[in-house]
Design a protein around this motif. Structure first.
Motif, PDB file in Angstrom:
ATOM      1  N   CYS A  30      67.844 -33.597 120.227  1.00  0.00           N
ATOM      2  CA  CYS A  30      67.104 -32.368 120.552  1.00  0.00           C
ATOM      3  C   CYS A  30      65.797 -32.703 121.275  1.00  0.00           C
ATOM      4  O   CYS A  30      65.440 -32.049 122.264  1.00  0.00           O
ATOM      5  CB  CYS A  30      66.809 -31.572 119.283  1.00  0.00           C
ATOM      6  N   MET A  45      66.491 -33.560 124.771  1.00  0.00           N
ATOM      7  CA  MET A  45      67.156 -32.456 125.460  1.00  0.00           C
ATOM      8  C   MET A  45      68.623 -32.729 125.779  1.00  0.00           C
ATOM      9  O   MET A  45      69.199 -32.145 126.697  1.00  0.00           O
ATOM     10  CB  MET A  45      66.361 -32.026 126.688  1.00  0.00           C
ATOM     11  N   THR A  65      70.448 -28.577 122.753  1.00  0.00           N
ATOM     12  CA  THR A  65      69.467 -27.492 122.774  1.00  0.00           C
ATOM     13  C   THR A  65      69.187 -27.049 121.337  1.00  0.00           C
ATOM     14  O   THR A  65      70.077 -27.076 120.486  1.00  0.00           O
ATOM     15  CB  THR A  65      69.992 -26.287 123.576  1.00  0.00           C
ATOM     16  N   GLU A 109      59.914 -24.954 118.349  1.00  0.00           N
ATOM     17  CA  GLU A 109      59.363 -25.315 119.659  1.00  0.00           C
ATOM     18  C   GLU A 109      58.995 -26.793 119.669  1.00  0.00           C
ATOM     19  O   GLU A 109      58.780 -27.395 118.614  1.00  0.00           O
ATOM     20  CB  GLU A 109      58.120 -24.473 119.977  1.00  0.00           C
ATOM     21  N   ALA A 141      58.134 -27.795 126.148  1.00  0.00           N
ATOM     22  CA  ALA A 141      59.472 -27.946 126.715  1.00  0.00           C
ATOM     23  C   ALA A 141      60.361 -26.773 126.309  1.00  0.00           C
ATOM     24  O   ALA A 141      61.179 -26.300 127.092  1.00  0.00           O
ATOM     25  CB  ALA A 141      60.104 -29.260 126.253  1.00  0.00           C
ATOM     26  N   ALA A 142      60.186 -26.301 125.061  1.00  0.00           N
ATOM     27  CA  ALA A 142      60.985 -25.180 124.558  1.00  0.00           C
ATOM     28  C   ALA A 142      60.185 -24.433 123.508  1.00  0.00           C
ATOM     29  O   ALA A 142      59.381 -25.029 122.786  1.00  0.00           O
ATOM     30  CB  ALA A 142      62.304 -25.684 123.970  1.00  0.00           C
ATOM     31  N   TYR A 191      63.644 -22.400 127.305  1.00  0.00           N
ATOM     32  CA  TYR A 191      63.234 -23.708 127.817  1.00  0.00           C
ATOM     33  C   TYR A 191      62.371 -23.517 129.062  1.00  0.00           C
ATOM     34  O   TYR A 191      62.505 -22.515 129.782  1.00  0.00           O
ATOM     35  CB  TYR A 191      64.454 -24.574 128.140  1.00  0.00           C
ATOM     36  N   LYS A 211      63.260 -25.493 135.271  1.00  0.00           N
ATOM     37  CA  LYS A 211      63.867 -26.804 135.578  1.00  0.00           C
ATOM     38  C   LYS A 211      62.886 -27.807 136.171  1.00  0.00           C
ATOM     39  O   LYS A 211      62.902 -28.983 135.822  1.00  0.00           O
ATOM     40  CB  LYS A 211      65.048 -26.628 136.533  1.00  0.00           C
ATOM     41  N   LEU A 220      60.713 -29.072 133.417  1.00  0.00           N
ATOM     42  CA  LEU A 220      61.476 -29.966 132.522  1.00  0.00           C
ATOM     43  C   LEU A 220      61.697 -31.322 133.181  1.00  0.00           C
ATOM     44  O   LEU A 220      61.654 -32.356 132.505  1.00  0.00           O
ATOM     45  CB  LEU A 220      62.835 -29.346 132.174  1.00  0.00           C
TER      46      LEU A 220
END
Length: 253
Positions: free
Chosen positions: A48, A51, A54, A59, A67-68, A77, A80, A83
């Motif tokens: 996790c 990544m 998911t 968080e 990141a999330a 998330y 892109k 990330l």
């Protein structure tokens, strides 16, 4: 400063809840070892955090960049491009090496820095050769993974992760595929990274090693963090589940 911060992480596979409200952080230069029985969620945390899986709740962030996170009960998330930048902060070393079999050792190390990070080719090759010297593999640059022992392959995998210049390294049971003699080689390399103040999170079943190199240790059971403390506190804990786990290992600790 925290390199990685995970808050209230939840992860399920279908009806099976594997991570239940997991929170911890790893500070810059810190080594955190994660221990626990099979199925406790150790590797899932790493998957996790990197990544590969998911999350279903909670968080996490790297160096303060989220990141999330949760919005209206759903996990969101980062975009892109963000990330992609965040993923440059960490590297992951798998238990089964995951080297490219059709690439030589030096190409395994240099391919991503040159083609993904778009770094200067001469500089990348010079750094890769330095890493191979550090790993005791300076004479293996042009050989292929199948020509190496398991311990040598794992040292190449560590060098490959370092070639990307991550802020943090994750290790998922880096010695579980190795026999005891080769395990020592790899543990020695990881120990040398602690002397370089590399930030690391290590899932391991090597208890003495974890005690000796870690700033903090996390004991997981049933998807929960049961203990998060210093190595000495971990091995002197009166928690019955932890005592039973340590007692089952060969000769205890």
């Amino acid at each position: 400063m925290s390199v990685l911060e995970m808050k209230n992480i939840k992860k399920s596979f279908g009806d099976l809840e594997v991570l239940k409200d997991i929170s911890f952080s790893v500070d810059e230069g810190q080594v955190v070892s994660i221990i626990g029985p099979s199925g406790s969620g150790k590797s899932t945390i790493l998957r996790c955090a990197t990544m590969l899986e998911t999350i279903n709740g909670g968080e996490f962030s790297y160096l303060g960049r989220k990141a999330a996170w949760e919005e209206n009960g759903q996990v969101v998330y980062a975009p892109k491009d963000q990330l992609r930048e965040i993923k440059k902060d960490f590297g992951l070393v798998f238990q089964n090496f995951n080297l490219f079999p059709h690439y030589s050792v030096i190409k395994n190390l240099t391919d991503a820095p040159i083609n993904v990070q778009k770094r200067n080719k001469d500089e990348v090759y010079a750094e890769a050769k330095e890493l191979l010297i550090k790993m005791g593999l300076e004479d293996k640059a042009d050989v292929y993974p199948y020509q190496l022992s398991g311990g040598q392959q794992q040292r190449v995998a560590i060098a490959r992760a370092l070639a990307l210049k991550p802020k943090m390294l994750f290790f998922d049971e880096p010695t579980s595929a190795l026999d005891p003699e080769l395990t020592g080689e790899v543990l020695k390399v990881i120990k040398s990274l602690t002397e370089m103040k590399m930030t690391m999170a290590i899932v391991t079943h090597e208890m003495k090693f974890a005690h000796d190199i870690s700033d903090r240790m996390i004991f997981m059971d049933g998807g929960y963090i049961v203990e998060n403390c210093t190595p000495d506190e971990m091995f002197n804990s009166t928690n019955e589940r932890l005592r039973a786990f340590l007692g089952k290992l060969e000769g205890g600790y």
